[in-house]
Write an enzyme that holds these catalytic residues in place. Structure first.
Site, PDB file in Angstrom:
ATOM      1  N   ARG A 390      -1.462 -33.882  52.561  1.00  0.00           N
ATOM      2  CA  ARG A 390      -2.455 -33.997  51.487  1.00  0.00           C
ATOM      3  C   ARG A 390      -2.216 -32.944  50.426  1.00  0.00           C
ATOM      4  O   ARG A 390      -2.299 -33.229  49.226  1.00  0.00           O
ATOM      5  CB  ARG A 390      -3.881 -33.884  52.035  1.00  0.00           C
ATOM      6  CG  ARG A 390      -4.947 -34.154  50.963  1.00  0.00           C
ATOM      7  CD  ARG A 390      -6.366 -34.018  51.511  1.00  0.00           C
ATOM      8  NE  ARG A 390      -7.348 -34.550  50.580  1.00  0.00           N
ATOM      9  CZ  ARG A 390      -7.900 -33.847  49.581  1.00  0.00           C
ATOM     10  NH1 ARG A 390      -7.553 -32.578  49.388  1.00  0.00           N
ATOM     11  NH2 ARG A 390      -8.798 -34.407  48.780  1.00  0.00           N
ATOM     12  N   CYS A 391      -1.938 -31.718  50.846  1.00  0.00           N
ATOM     13  CA  CYS A 391      -1.689 -30.641  49.879  1.00  0.00           C
ATOM     14  C   CYS A 391      -0.519 -30.968  48.951  1.00  0.00           C
ATOM     15  O   CYS A 391      -0.522 -30.583  47.787  1.00  0.00           O
ATOM     16  CB  CYS A 391      -1.390 -29.330  50.601  1.00  0.00           C
ATOM     17  SG  CYS A 391      -2.768 -28.614  51.508  1.00  0.00           S
TER      18      CYS A 391
END
Length: 401
Positions: A390-391
């Site tokens: 996600r990052c």
């Protein structure tokens, strides 16, 4: 160019377009002397990190996702003269370099073609890479060490989630908290302002003061946003974001979620991410303690409710009976290890389909047992900067829920 409608109103709507940043020469700037300051826990083997990232991008493409690479977007945007001036102005710090050196460096950068200029804006420049000798006029240049940076590198560009996020049809440009990352938003802003792909896109929120980082922002449901408040996002930033989203009609409820101010939990998405329309995977050590202040829009302003358990507040705001928390069932040591290795930082490609780091075997097994399809990727080197799938991704277009 495609006809895909840009925007997102959830974390789990089918992903169509995403911005990634392939690790590049900025990571080769990391040394034992500077890696802590530049927010890396180690010095990644760059070639292996690139292989792992290429596999991540290939997986997304195999699932029908259009992958936009930040370096390509930046290079293409720099075809604009205004973009070049904007990027150079942000990179050259006259307060640190002094006026004579800053002027000479700016003049040199203006002579470069777009590709070498883009490389310097991302990877920085050391004093011994300066193509001119300005020492007669610049005390700063006389007193430097050759390996010192005249322009700081941006190794955290890898984490495209933080400098912008989309909500509805608009993009929010954030304000990053730590000095090593502040200039990243100048490149993000430049891309959205000058790249033809984003022509006409309106801004949702721009902060020049109170920090808000995209890793702290979860789109729980259409109109419902959770904002982590901790090491990177301040209470003032969360409140300013909430009021801006209300003013623009982009949200009706914002949950401000206090998280520990420590590196292991630097963003909300390091401890909690959505894996389905009604389900999250959450670090088990905080399930019972995570709380939220519910901020709602009223005709005469906003209301802020007292802190309540996050899981209950989220379900109420989302209008569902219960928010499912995937029970990882881990012993405390394994839970802590896998949280550190970004086991809770998943990227949803669709409801019930997520990308996750393969090393978090216990967390991934429990996700699978709960009916979530887990697409594993390797990350022995990508993980040195403390960030998971996600990052490393900024969704630009998701199908609406």
């Amino acid at each position: 160019m495609t006809a895909t409608t840009l925007g997102a109103n959830s974390e789990v709507g089918p992903l169509r377009v995403v911005i990634l940043h392939r690790p590049g020469p900025e990571l080769q700037r990391l040394t034992p002397r500077n890696n802590d300051r530049l927010l890396f826990d180690g010095m990644p083997w760059v070639a292996r990190a690139q292989e792992e990232h290429d596999a991540f991008a290939a997986l997304l493409r195999s699932r029908g996702v259009e992958v936009l690479l930040l370096a390509d977007l930046l290079t293409e945007a720099l075809a604009s003269g205004a973009a070049r001036m904007q990027g150079i102005a942000a990179a050259v710090d006259s307060r640190r370099l002094g006026l004579p050196l800053a002027q000479e460096l700016s003049a040199y950068l203006r002579t470069l073609e777009v590709e070498p200029l883009a490389r310097i804006l991302m990877a920085g420049m050391t004093f011994n890479e300066l193509p001119f000798l300005g020492g007669e006029l610049s005390l700063v240049q006389r007193m430097h060490h050759d390996a010192d940076f005249v322009i700081e590198p941006l190794p955290n560009l890898l984490f495209t989630r933080d400098s912008s996020f989309w909500i509805g049809p608009r993009v929010a440009i954030t304000s990053l908290a730590l000095p090593a990352r502040i200039r990243e938003t100048s490149l993000t802003d430049l891309i959205y302002a000058h790249h033809p792909r984003f022509l006409g896109v309106r801004r949702a929120y721009e902060s020049r003061s109170a920090p808000v980082e995209g890793g702290d922002v979860l789109l729980l449901a259409p109109g419902v946003v959770a904002v982590g408040v901790g090491e990177r996002t301040t209470p003032a930033g969360a409140e300013a974001l909430a009021r801006s989203l209300f003013d623009d009609g982009l949200a009706h409820t914002v949950l401000a979620v206090p998280i520990a101010q420590e590196r292991a939990q630097m963003h909300l998405d390091t401890v909690c991410t959505m894996v389905d329309v009604d389900a999250v995977v959450m670090y088990p050590n905080i399930v019972d303690s995570l709380s939220a202040f519910t901020i709602r829009q009223k005709s005469d302003g906003v209301s802020i409710a007292s802190a309540a358990p996050f899981v209950e507040a989220a379900a109420d705001a989302m209008g569902i009976g219960k928010l499912r928390v995937i029970d990882t069932g881990l012993d405390p040591v394994t839970a802590e290890r896998e949280q550190w290795d970004d086991g809770n930082n998943t990227l949803a490609l669709a409801p019930g389909v997520v990308v996750a780091y393969e090393r978090n075997t216990e967390t991934n097994a429990r996700l699978a047992d709960s009916g979530v399809e887990v697409l594993p990727i390797s990350a022995s080197e990508l993980g040195t900067g403390r960030g998971g799938p996600r990052c490393m991704s900024c969704p630009v277009a998701r199908d609406p829920l």
